[in-house]
Write a protein that holds these residues in place. Structure first.
Motif, mmCIF file in Angstrom:
data_model
loop_
_atom_site.group_PDB
_atom_site.id
_atom_site.type_symbol
_atom_site.label_atom_id
_atom_site.label_comp_id
_atom_site.label_asym_id
_atom_site.label_seq_id
_atom_site.Cartn_x
_atom_site.Cartn_y
_atom_site.Cartn_z
ATOM 1 N N THR A 26 59.793 19.884 10.434
ATOM 2 C CA THR A 26 58.959 20.856 11.142
ATOM 3 C C THR A 26 57.906 21.495 10.230
ATOM 4 O O THR A 26 57.252 22.447 10.632
ATOM 5 N N LEU A 35 56.480 25.243 19.646
ATOM 6 C CA LEU A 35 56.269 24.857 21.037
ATOM 7 C C LEU A 35 56.419 26.023 21.992
ATOM 8 O O LEU A 35 55.856 26.026 23.086
ATOM 9 N N VAL A 43 61.245 27.308 19.446
ATOM 10 C CA VAL A 43 61.398 25.852 19.475
ATOM 11 C C VAL A 43 60.198 25.231 18.771
ATOM 12 O O VAL A 43 59.052 25.622 19.016
ATOM 13 N N LYS A 45 58.214 21.600 17.192
ATOM 14 C CA LYS A 45 58.053 20.149 17.191
ATOM 15 C C LYS A 45 58.263 19.653 15.765
ATOM 16 O O LYS A 45 57.847 20.296 14.795
ATOM 17 N N ALA A 55 62.317 18.000 19.160
ATOM 18 C CA ALA A 55 62.132 19.431 19.431
ATOM 19 C C ALA A 55 63.331 20.151 18.845
ATOM 20 O O ALA A 55 64.476 19.838 19.180
ATOM 21 N N PHE A 104 61.925 15.034 22.188
ATOM 22 C CA PHE A 104 60.683 15.760 22.428
ATOM 23 C C PHE A 104 60.094 15.305 23.759
ATOM 24 O O PHE A 104 59.951 14.112 24.018
ATOM 25 N N LYS A 108 56.168 19.040 28.237
ATOM 26 C CA LYS A 108 56.752 20.382 28.205
ATOM 27 C C LYS A 108 57.432 20.743 29.520
ATOM 28 O O LYS A 108 58.068 19.915 30.146
ATOM 29 N N TYR A 340 61.378 25.627 26.312
ATOM 30 C CA TYR A 340 59.996 25.868 25.913
ATOM 31 C C TYR A 340 59.586 27.228 26.444
ATOM 32 O O TYR A 340 60.207 27.791 27.338
#
Length: 373
Positions: A26, A35, A43, A45, A55, A104, A108, A340
Motif C-alpha cells: 500500500t 479507497l 481501506v 488499494k 483492498a 480489489f 467500488k 468502501y
C-alpha cells in the motif's frame, strides 16, 4: 502461513499476511491509495509482489469493531463459497495491527454508482441483474451455506461491483450465525438506519427476515437511483418506502424509476417493486424468504399481492438522524461501517450484547489457531 479459525465446530482456513508485506503493498498506507473510510477504519488499494491488486481494510485503534467482529468477518467469509460474497484473500494479526485483505473491486460500491458521480452506466438490465444477484447471494447465506448467516448490514454501500459489474456482498463484521430451529436471536441492534426491520430496530429480534427487509429497501434504491431518505425532495418523497407505497396505491409504479434511465422494462419494474413491498412488510412472517424472492424476480412464480401499507408507515412519523446519538439499550448510532467510503446519508448502529436465556445466540467468535505451513 495459514490460520485456522474455529467457529461453531467448523474449521475455516485463511492465509495470513505479514504487516511489512501489506505496508509495502500500500506504499506505507499512502493517502493516494486510500479507497475510503468506514466506521471500522480506512481501506487502501495495494499491489502484492505477485501482481495481485488488493483492498486492505485496516482496523483503526479507535474502531467500534472489536476482536470478536474482526474474527467473525474472517470466519464467515472464509466459510462461504459463492460468487456473490466478496472474496477474502487473507488477514494480518501482528501486535495491535489487524487488517483484512480482500479482492480489489474496480467499480467500488453500489451507493457510489447510484448516488455519486455516476461514471458507471447502470442501465435497467444491469440494475435488475444486480438486484437478482443480491437476492441470490442472501438466499445462499440464509439457506444454502453450511453456516446459516444473517448479514445484519445489507445496504448499497456494502454491495461492491467488479470490472464486469458483477456484484459482491461485503462487510460481514456484524454477521450473526443462527440455527433454523430458533425463532429469533435477541441482540442489541446493529446495522444502518433506513434499512432496519421494525421488529429488529424496536425489540432487537433478529432473524434472516431482517436481511429480507433491507434487501427490499436496497432494491427500491436501485430502481429509483436515490437513497432511502433524501430531505432535499418534496415532503411526500423524502422517505423512499413511503413514496413507493404511494405510487403503488395509485398505479404509478413506473414513476419511481430513475429519471436518468432512457429505457426500462415496465413489467420488470412492477415485478421488482412488488417484491420490494413484500420484503418490507411490517411482520417478518409476511415477508418472503430470499429464495422465494429470487423465484419471483426470475418470473418462476407470481409475485404475491400486497394490499395495504405497513403500520410503521401509517402510524407514526420520524425525523432524520444526523449526529451521533445513543438509543435505549446502549446501541450507538455512529458513522458508516462500509467497506468502501459510503456516500449514503444513512448512519450505522453498532454494538452487540449477550442474549437472554431461551434465545441464546450461537457465538460469533471461536478460537484462533495459527498453523505454520
Amino acid at each position: 502461513m495459514m490460520m485456522k479459525v474455529k467457529l461453531l465446530g467448523i474449521d475455516a482456513k485463511t492465509f495470513t499476511f505479514g504487516y511489512a508485506e501489506l505496508k509495502t503493498a500500500t506504499e506505507d498506507f499512502s493517502p493516494d491509495n486510500k479507497l475510503g473510510e468506514g466506521g471500522f477504519g480506512p481501506v487502501y488499494k495495494g499491489t502484492l509482489n505477485d501482481g495481485r491488486v488488493i483492498a486492505v481494510k485496516r482496523l483503526s485503534v479507535t474502531s467500534h469493531q472489536g476482536k470478536n467482529q474482526f474474527i467473525t468477518e474472517i470466519a464467515t467469509i472464509s466459510a462461504v463459497q459463492h460468487r456473490n460474497p466478496v472474496k477474502l484473500h487473507g488477514c494480518c494479526i501482528e501486535g495491535d495491527n489487524r487488517l483484512l485483505v480482500y479482492e480489489f473491486l474496480e467499480n467500488k460500491s453500489l451507493d457510489q454508482a447510484l448516488f455519486g458521480n455516476r461514471t458507471l452506466n447502470l442501465n435497467w438490465s444491469t440494475r435488475f441483474d444486480i438486484c437478482l444477484g443480491v437476492a441470490r447471494g442472501l438466499a445462499y447465506l440464509h439457506e444454502e451455506s453450511r453456516l446459516r448467516i444473517v448479514h445484519r448490514d445489507v445496504k448499497a454501500s456494502n454491495i461492491l461491483l467488479d470490472s464486469y459489474l458483477i456484484l459482491k456482498i461485503s462487510d460481514f463484521g456484524l454477521a450473526k450465525l443462527y440455527d433454523d430451529k430458533m425463532t429469533h436471536i435477541s441482540t442489541r441492534v446493529a446495522g444502518t438506519i433506513g434499512y432496519l426491520a421494525p421488529e429488529y430496530a424496536m425489540r432487537g429480534h433478529l432473524t434472516k427476515k431482517a436481511d429480507v427487509f433491507a434487501f427490499g429497501v436496497v432494491a427500491l434504491e436501485i430502481v429509483s437511483g436515490r437513497p432511502n431518505a433524501d430531505s432535499s425532495l418534496e415532503e411526500e418523497e423524502i422517505y423512499l418506502l413511503e413514496w413507493a407505497w404511494k405510487l403503488h396505491e395509485n398505479n404509478r409504479e413506473v414513476d419511481l424509476v430513475d429519471s436518468t434511465l432512457s429505457e426500462f422494462n415496465e413489467e420488470e419494474v412492477k415485478r421488482l417493486l412488488g417484491v420490494s413491498l413484500l420484503c418490507t412488510q411490517a411482520s417478518p412472517t409476511s415477508r418472503p424468504s430470499m429464495s422465494r424472492a429470487v423465484a419471483m424476480l426470475s418470473g418462476d412464480i407470481e409475485v404475491g399481492i400486497v394490499t395495504s401499507r405497513p403500520g410503521y408507515l401509517t402510524d407514526w412519523k420520524y425525523d432524520d438522524v444526523t449526529n451521533v446519538t445513543t438509543m435505549s439499550g446502549g446501541a450507538t448510532i455512529g458513522t458508516d461501517s462500509s467497506y468502501y467510503n459510503s456516500l449514503s446519508a444513512s448512519t450505522s448502529m453498532v454494538g452487540d450484547v449477550g442474549n437472554p436465556p431461551g434465545n441464546a445466540s450461537k457465538p460469533m467468535l471461536g478460537e484462533i489457531i495459527k498453523e505454520g505451513r
